[in-house]
Write a protein that holds these residues in place. Structure first.
Motif, PDB file in Angstrom:
ATOM      1  N   MET A 298       5.812   7.417   2.654  1.00  0.00           N
ATOM      2  CA  MET A 298       6.806   6.419   2.962  1.00  0.00           C
ATOM      3  C   MET A 298       8.124   6.847   2.328  1.00  0.00           C
ATOM      4  O   MET A 298       8.146   7.377   1.242  1.00  0.00           O
ATOM      5  N   THR A 299       9.201   6.575   3.002  1.00  0.00           N
ATOM      6  CA  THR A 299      10.508   6.889   2.437  1.00  0.00           C
ATOM      7  C   THR A 299      11.099   5.644   1.800  1.00  0.00           C
ATOM      8  O   THR A 299      10.612   4.530   1.997  1.00  0.00           O
ATOM      9  N   GLU A 300      12.168   5.866   1.049  1.00  0.00           N
ATOM     10  CA  GLU A 300      12.863   4.736   0.414  1.00  0.00           C
ATOM     11  C   GLU A 300      13.295   3.705   1.456  1.00  0.00           C
ATOM     12  O   GLU A 300      13.158   2.504   1.249  1.00  0.00           O
ATOM     13  N   VAL A 301      13.783   4.181   2.601  1.00  0.00           N
ATOM     14  CA  VAL A 301      14.214   3.278   3.672  1.00  0.00           C
ATOM     15  C   VAL A 301      13.036   2.464   4.185  1.00  0.00           C
ATOM     16  O   VAL A 301      13.153   1.249   4.398  1.00  0.00           O
ATOM     17  N   ASP A 302      11.876   3.108   4.379  1.00  0.00           N
ATOM     18  CA  ASP A 302      10.686   2.403   4.852  1.00  0.00           C
ATOM     19  C   ASP A 302      10.270   1.309   3.879  1.00  0.00           C
ATOM     20  O   ASP A 302       9.972   0.183   4.281  1.00  0.00           O
ATOM     21  N   VAL A 303      10.233   1.637   2.587  1.00  0.00           N
ATOM     22  CA  VAL A 303       9.819   0.666   1.578  1.00  0.00           C
ATOM     23  C   VAL A 303      10.793  -0.502   1.542  1.00  0.00           C
ATOM     24  O   VAL A 303      10.392  -1.663   1.522  1.00  0.00           O
ATOM     25  N   ARG A 304      12.073  -0.200   1.542  1.00  0.00           N
ATOM     26  CA  ARG A 304      13.078  -1.267   1.509  1.00  0.00           C
ATOM     27  C   ARG A 304      13.021  -2.140   2.763  1.00  0.00           C
ATOM     28  O   ARG A 304      13.157  -3.349   2.676  1.00  0.00           O
ATOM     29  N   SER A 305      12.781  -1.539   3.920  1.00  0.00           N
ATOM     30  CA  SER A 305      12.700  -2.340   5.143  1.00  0.00           C
ATOM     31  C   SER A 305      11.432  -3.180   5.155  1.00  0.00           C
ATOM     32  O   SER A 305      11.451  -4.327   5.620  1.00  0.00           O
ATOM     33  N   LYS A 306      10.342  -2.650   4.619  1.00  0.00           N
ATOM     34  CA  LYS A 306       9.107  -3.443   4.523  1.00  0.00           C
ATOM     35  C   LYS A 306       9.281  -4.601   3.553  1.00  0.00           C
ATOM     36  O   LYS A 306       8.806  -5.708   3.805  1.00  0.00           O
ATOM     37  N   LEU A 307       9.959  -4.359   2.433  1.00  0.00           N
ATOM     38  CA  LEU A 307      10.225  -5.423   1.469  1.00  0.00           C
ATOM     39  C   LEU A 307      11.114  -6.489   2.097  1.00  0.00           C
ATOM     40  O   LEU A 307      10.856  -7.688   1.961  1.00  0.00           O
ATOM     41  N   LYS A 308      12.147  -6.064   2.797  1.00  0.00           N
ATOM     42  CA  LYS A 308      13.045  -7.009   3.465  1.00  0.00           C
ATOM     43  C   LYS A 308      12.281  -7.849   4.496  1.00  0.00           C
ATOM     44  O   LYS A 308      12.467  -9.062   4.582  1.00  0.00           O
ATOM     45  N   ALA A 309      11.403  -7.204   5.242  1.00  0.00           N
ATOM     46  CA  ALA A 309      10.611  -7.927   6.245  1.00  0.00           C
ATOM     47  C   ALA A 309       9.668  -8.929   5.580  1.00  0.00           C
ATOM     48  O   ALA A 309       9.499 -10.058   6.066  1.00  0.00           O
ATOM     49  N   ALA A 310       9.050  -8.539   4.464  1.00  0.00           N
ATOM     50  CA  ALA A 310       8.156  -9.459   3.747  1.00  0.00           C
ATOM     51  C   ALA A 310       8.925 -10.671   3.240  1.00  0.00           C
ATOM     52  O   ALA A 310       8.461 -11.808   3.367  1.00  0.00           O
ATOM     53  N   LYS A 311      10.107 -10.429   2.689  1.00  0.00           N
ATOM     54  CA  LYS A 311      10.932 -11.536   2.199  1.00  0.00           C
ATOM     55  C   LYS A 311      11.387 -12.434   3.348  1.00  0.00           C
ATOM     56  O   LYS A 311      11.441 -13.654   3.203  1.00  0.00           O
ATOM     57  N   ALA A 312      11.669 -11.832   4.493  1.00  0.00           N
ATOM     58  CA  ALA A 312      12.062 -12.619   5.668  1.00  0.00           C
ATOM     59  C   ALA A 312      10.907 -13.499   6.143  1.00  0.00           C
ATOM     60  O   ALA A 312      11.116 -14.664   6.502  1.00  0.00           O
ATOM     61  N   ARG A 313       9.694 -12.946   6.141  1.00  0.00           N
ATOM     62  CA  ARG A 313       8.526 -13.750   6.547  1.00  0.00           C
ATOM     63  C   ARG A 313       8.327 -14.921   5.585  1.00  0.00           C
ATOM     64  O   ARG A 313       8.026 -16.045   6.013  1.00  0.00           O
ATOM     65  N   MET A 314       8.494 -14.648   4.301  1.00  0.00           N
ATOM     66  CA  MET A 314       8.348 -15.716   3.314  1.00  0.00           C
ATOM     67  C   MET A 314       9.440 -16.776   3.527  1.00  0.00           C
ATOM     68  O   MET A 314       9.170 -17.970   3.458  1.00  0.00           O
TER      69      MET A 314
ATOM     70  N   GLY B 152     -12.044  -1.754  -7.673  1.00  0.00           N
ATOM     71  CA  GLY B 152     -12.799  -0.637  -7.125  1.00  0.00           C
ATOM     72  C   GLY B 152     -12.014   0.239  -6.169  1.00  0.00           C
ATOM     73  O   GLY B 152     -10.787   0.343  -6.243  1.00  0.00           O
ATOM     74  N   GLY B 153     -12.740   0.870  -5.266  1.00  0.00           N
ATOM     75  CA  GLY B 153     -12.162   1.830  -4.328  1.00  0.00           C
ATOM     76  C   GLY B 153     -10.981   1.310  -3.527  1.00  0.00           C
ATOM     77  O   GLY B 153      -9.965   2.003  -3.429  1.00  0.00           O
ATOM     78  N   PRO B 154     -11.062   0.113  -2.928  1.00  0.00           N
ATOM     79  CA  PRO B 154      -9.910  -0.375  -2.187  1.00  0.00           C
ATOM     80  C   PRO B 154      -8.656  -0.499  -3.057  1.00  0.00           C
ATOM     81  O   PRO B 154      -7.550  -0.234  -2.602  1.00  0.00           O
ATOM     82  N   ALA B 155      -8.843  -0.864  -4.324  1.00  0.00           N
ATOM     83  CA  ALA B 155      -7.692  -0.983  -5.220  1.00  0.00           C
ATOM     84  C   ALA B 155      -7.051   0.373  -5.476  1.00  0.00           C
ATOM     85  O   ALA B 155      -5.842   0.456  -5.692  1.00  0.00           O
ATOM     86  N   VAL B 156      -7.838   1.445  -5.448  1.00  0.00           N
ATOM     87  CA  VAL B 156      -7.273   2.789  -5.603  1.00  0.00           C
ATOM     88  C   VAL B 156      -6.250   3.039  -4.501  1.00  0.00           C
ATOM     89  O   VAL B 156      -5.158   3.562  -4.739  1.00  0.00           O
ATOM     90  N   MET B 157      -6.595   2.656  -3.281  1.00  0.00           N
ATOM     91  CA  MET B 157      -5.694   2.874  -2.147  1.00  0.00           C
ATOM     92  C   MET B 157      -4.412   2.069  -2.302  1.00  0.00           C
ATOM     93  O   MET B 157      -3.310   2.574  -2.072  1.00  0.00           O
ATOM     94  N   TYR B 158      -4.546   0.804  -2.697  1.00  0.00           N
ATOM     95  CA  TYR B 158      -3.362  -0.039  -2.885  1.00  0.00           C
ATOM     96  C   TYR B 158      -2.561   0.372  -4.117  1.00  0.00           C
ATOM     97  O   TYR B 158      -1.343   0.232  -4.143  1.00  0.00           O
ATOM     98  N   ALA B 159      -3.226   0.905  -5.141  1.00  0.00           N
ATOM     99  CA  ALA B 159      -2.517   1.400  -6.319  1.00  0.00           C
ATOM    100  C   ALA B 159      -1.601   2.553  -5.929  1.00  0.00           C
ATOM    101  O   ALA B 159      -0.459   2.646  -6.396  1.00  0.00           O
ATOM    102  N   GLY B 160      -2.082   3.413  -5.063  1.00  0.00           N
ATOM    103  CA  GLY B 160      -1.246   4.499  -4.567  1.00  0.00           C
ATOM    104  C   GLY B 160      -0.012   3.974  -3.842  1.00  0.00           C
ATOM    105  O   GLY B 160       1.091   4.512  -4.001  1.00  0.00           O
ATOM    106  N   LYS B 161      -0.190   2.904  -3.084  1.00  0.00           N
ATOM    107  CA  LYS B 161       0.949   2.295  -2.394  1.00  0.00           C
ATOM    108  C   LYS B 161       1.941   1.705  -3.405  1.00  0.00           C
ATOM    109  O   LYS B 161       3.152   1.763  -3.205  1.00  0.00           O
TER     110      LYS B 161
END
Length: 112
Positions: A1-17, A95-104
């Motif tokens: 993911m790039t900085e732009v992707d992360v920022r746009s995902k964060l913006k979208a999450a805040k918009a949904r909220m 456990g394992g699923p948290a490893v994947m989200y930790a990477g994110k």
């Protein structure tokens, strides 16, 4: 993911909220009060509290929550090493699923 992707995902999450807040203003007013208490400095610093929230988000598998709380932790001065320590606890509990989200979470921290 790039900085732009992360920022746009964060913006979208805040918009949904925000959209949900318009649909359920009374509920979200109460949630905002809970959030303000949960993230204010006390025995734990504000950044520590945001790292705790990030760890719980990782263990719960909530990608939007991860972005939201990683961003807040970073704004409060959290360091990547502290994030990684919190994520180690999340992985122990999730456990394992948290490893994947930790990477994110680490990726988001680096890109924000």
């Amino acid at each position: 993911m790039t900085e732009v992707d992360v920022r746009s995902k964060l913006k979208a999450a805040k918009a949904r909220m925000g959209g949900f807040a318009k649909s359920a203003p009374e509920l979200m007013k109460g949630f905002a009060s809970i959030s303000a208490v949960a993230t204010r400095q006390g025995h734990f610093s504000a950044s520590d509290r945001e790292l705790l929230a990030t760890a719980i988000a990782v263990a719960s598998g909530c990608e939007d929550c991860i972005l939201y709380h990683v961003d807040a932790a970073k704004r409060h001065g959290a360091e990547e090493t502290a994030l990684v320590e919190a994520l180690e606890v999340a992985v122990e509990m999730g456990g394992g699923p948290a490893v994947m989200y930790a990477g994110k979470a680490v990726e988001a921290f680096r890109d924000l």
